[in-house]
Design a protein around this motif. Structure first.
Motif, PDB file in Angstrom:
ATOM      1  N   PRO A 111       0.738  -1.320   0.029  1.00 14.80           N
ATOM      2  CA  PRO A 111      -0.029   0.120  -0.082  1.00 14.80           C
ATOM      3  C   PRO A 111       0.750   1.377   0.113  1.00 14.80           C
ATOM      4  N   ARG A 112       1.935   1.213   0.411  1.00 21.09           N
ATOM      5  CA  ARG A 112       2.958   2.563   0.619  1.00 21.09           C
ATOM      6  C   ARG A 112       3.433   2.757  -0.789  1.00 21.09           C
ATOM      7  N   ILE A 113       3.502   1.832  -1.705  1.00 21.33           N
ATOM      8  CA  ILE A 113       4.107   2.045  -3.085  1.00 21.33           C
ATOM      9  C   ILE A 113       3.226   1.888  -4.245  1.00 21.33           C
ATOM     10  N   THR A 114       2.179   1.681  -4.131  1.00 21.94           N
ATOM     11  CA  THR A 114       1.043   1.304  -5.019  1.00 21.94           C
ATOM     12  C   THR A 114       1.200   2.261  -6.214  1.00 21.94           C
ATOM     13  N   HIS A 115       1.497   3.310  -6.140  1.00 27.59           N
ATOM     14  CA  HIS A 115       1.697   4.533  -7.262  1.00 27.59           C
ATOM     15  C   HIS A 115       2.919   4.162  -7.960  1.00 27.59           C
ATOM     16  N   LEU A 116       3.579   3.324  -7.593  1.00 26.68           N
ATOM     17  CA  LEU A 116       5.294   3.150  -7.943  1.00 26.68           C
ATOM     18  C   LEU A 116       5.149   2.519  -9.267  1.00 26.68           C
ATOM     19  N   ASP A 117       5.610   3.128 -10.520  1.00 32.14           N
ATOM     20  CA  ASP A 117       5.969   2.676 -11.988  1.00 32.14           C
ATOM     21  C   ASP A 117       7.330   2.864 -12.183  1.00 32.14           C
ATOM     22  N   LEU A 118       8.145   1.700 -12.408  1.00 33.90           N
ATOM     23  CA  LEU A 118       9.441   1.986 -12.782  1.00 33.90           C
ATOM     24  C   LEU A 118       9.580   1.714 -14.376  1.00 33.90           C
ATOM     25  N   VAL A 119       8.817   1.194 -14.851  1.00 30.11           N
ATOM     26  CA  VAL A 119       8.912   0.895 -16.270  1.00 30.11           C
ATOM     27  C   VAL A 119       9.687   1.597 -17.124  1.00 30.11           C
ATOM     28  N   GLY A 120      10.788   1.247 -17.679  1.00 27.74           N
ATOM     29  CA  GLY A 120      11.603   2.257 -18.626  1.00 27.74           C
ATOM     30  C   GLY A 120      12.787   2.916 -17.915  1.00 27.74           C
ATOM     31  N   SER A 121      12.945   2.832 -16.561  1.00 30.18           N
ATOM     32  CA  SER A 121      13.953   3.311 -15.495  1.00 30.18           C
ATOM     33  C   SER A 121      15.133   2.339 -15.774  1.00 30.18           C
ATOM     34  N   THR A 122      16.195   2.995 -15.583  1.00 30.34           N
ATOM     35  CA  THR A 122      17.557   2.019 -15.370  1.00 30.34           C
ATOM     36  C   THR A 122      17.950   2.189 -14.027  1.00 30.34           C
ATOM     37  N   LEU A 123      18.557   1.091 -13.470  1.00 29.73           N
ATOM     38  CA  LEU A 123      19.052   0.949 -12.232  1.00 29.73           C
ATOM     39  C   LEU A 123      20.443   1.417 -12.364  1.00 29.73           C
ATOM     40  N   THR A 124      20.628   2.540 -11.523  1.00 26.41           N
ATOM     41  CA  THR A 124      21.887   3.134 -11.693  1.00 26.41           C
ATOM     42  C   THR A 124      22.838   2.738 -10.559  1.00 26.41           C
ATOM     43  N   ASP A 125      22.293   2.444  -9.408  1.00 27.09           N
ATOM     44  CA  ASP A 125      23.291   2.217  -8.127  1.00 27.09           C
ATOM     45  C   ASP A 125      22.222   1.469  -7.254  1.00 27.09           C
TER      46      ASP A 125
END
Length: 289
Positions: A31-45
């Protein structure tokens, strides 16, 4: 609860497999991160600060969390854990990152990570060598607080957990109940603990003796009512509810007697670390100026 060396190893595992990869699918069920959408983002660290893990992405967001007692990651194939336990799933180019049963998880702007980890003391498992004198001073500022409680307080020093709160006082010859401001040469105790945890973060298992035994790799942790490996006195201890710092503890009433003023025993530390690779970091590892 995993300690700082475990979280550092976890960060390195995630980094080694997924760093620089883009997110193909993103599922956030907590419930604390249901808004989170990381599609297309790159893991940089991928980082660890004390017992907190941090996944940083090129869109300026950081996903963070704390394993506490039950949290874990599945890395590689898609997790077979029940969907409701999979709080966050990220499909990367080289497999899946899945956060399971994560009691603390959230997302914050990378520029504002201090709001999550800024309260922590110096990080023992940082890539930078910790400032031993600074940590000792922070511990002393706790006054008459028991040593174990001061070591476990992440605001003083980040990374120590209950294993080290038992083992480091024993190695130094000081009671976990000894008031922290009545300990002479606290720097030597901190240096020994730092050497142990920083060495263990690069190993596949935690070990404080340097020996590989069938029963335990620890001096006294989990060995209440057994003979002290130093003097053969029966080890004593207490349950969480009995300890002022709220954790199970063990100590030797002879080797670790409480005194008005107790001095750390450097010779004892040297003897305790003689077979451990941590001896290479004690007592010489200090930050450069």
């Amino acid at each position: 609860m995993p300690e700082g060396d475990t979280i550092r190893r976890l960060a390195e595992r995630i980094s080694g497999r997924f760093l620089g990869q883009r997110v193909a699918q993103s599922f956030a069920r907590d419930p604390r991160i249901t808004h989170l959408d990381l599609v297309g983002s790159t893991l940089t660290d991928v980082d660890a600060v004390g017992k907190w893990w941090l996944l940083r992405f090129d869109d300026g967001r950081t996903v963070y969390g704390h394993l506490r007692m039950d949290g874990r990651f599945d890395l590689g194939r898609r997790s077979k854990a029940p969907e409701w336990q999979r709080r966050l799933e990220l499909e990367m180019e080289n497999g899946w990152i899945t956060a399971i049963d994560m009691p603390n998880i959230g997302v914050v702007a990378t520029a504002k990570e201090e709001s999550i980890v800024g309260h922590l003391g110096p990080d023992l498992c940082s890539t930078e060598i910790p400032d031993i004198a600074l940590i000792a001073d922070r511990l002393r500022s706790n006054g008459d607080r028991p040593l174990a409680g001061a070591l476990l307080d992440q605001r003083n020093v980040a990374g120590f957990g209950n294993v080290y709160a038992v083992e480091v006082p024993f190695i130094a010859g000081v009671s976990p109940h000894q008031p922290v401001d009545s300990i002479d040469d606290l720097e030597a105790l901190v240096a020994a603990g730092s050497a142990l945890i920083r060495t263990n973060m690069g190993r596949s298992h935690r070990n404080t003796t340097g020996r590989r035994l069938h029963t335990t790799n620890m001096w006294i942790y989990g060995r209440q009512r057994r003979p002290c490996p130093w003097c053969s006195t029966t080890l004593v201890g207490g349950a969480e509810r009995e300890m002022p710092w709220g954790r199970v503890s063990v100590w030797c009433p002879t080797c670790q007697a409480i005194e008005p003023t107790r001095a750390v025993d450097p010779a004892r530390i040297e003897r305790a670390l003689i077979l451990h690779p941590a001896r290479k970091l004690w007592p010489i590892e200090q930050p450069t100026t």
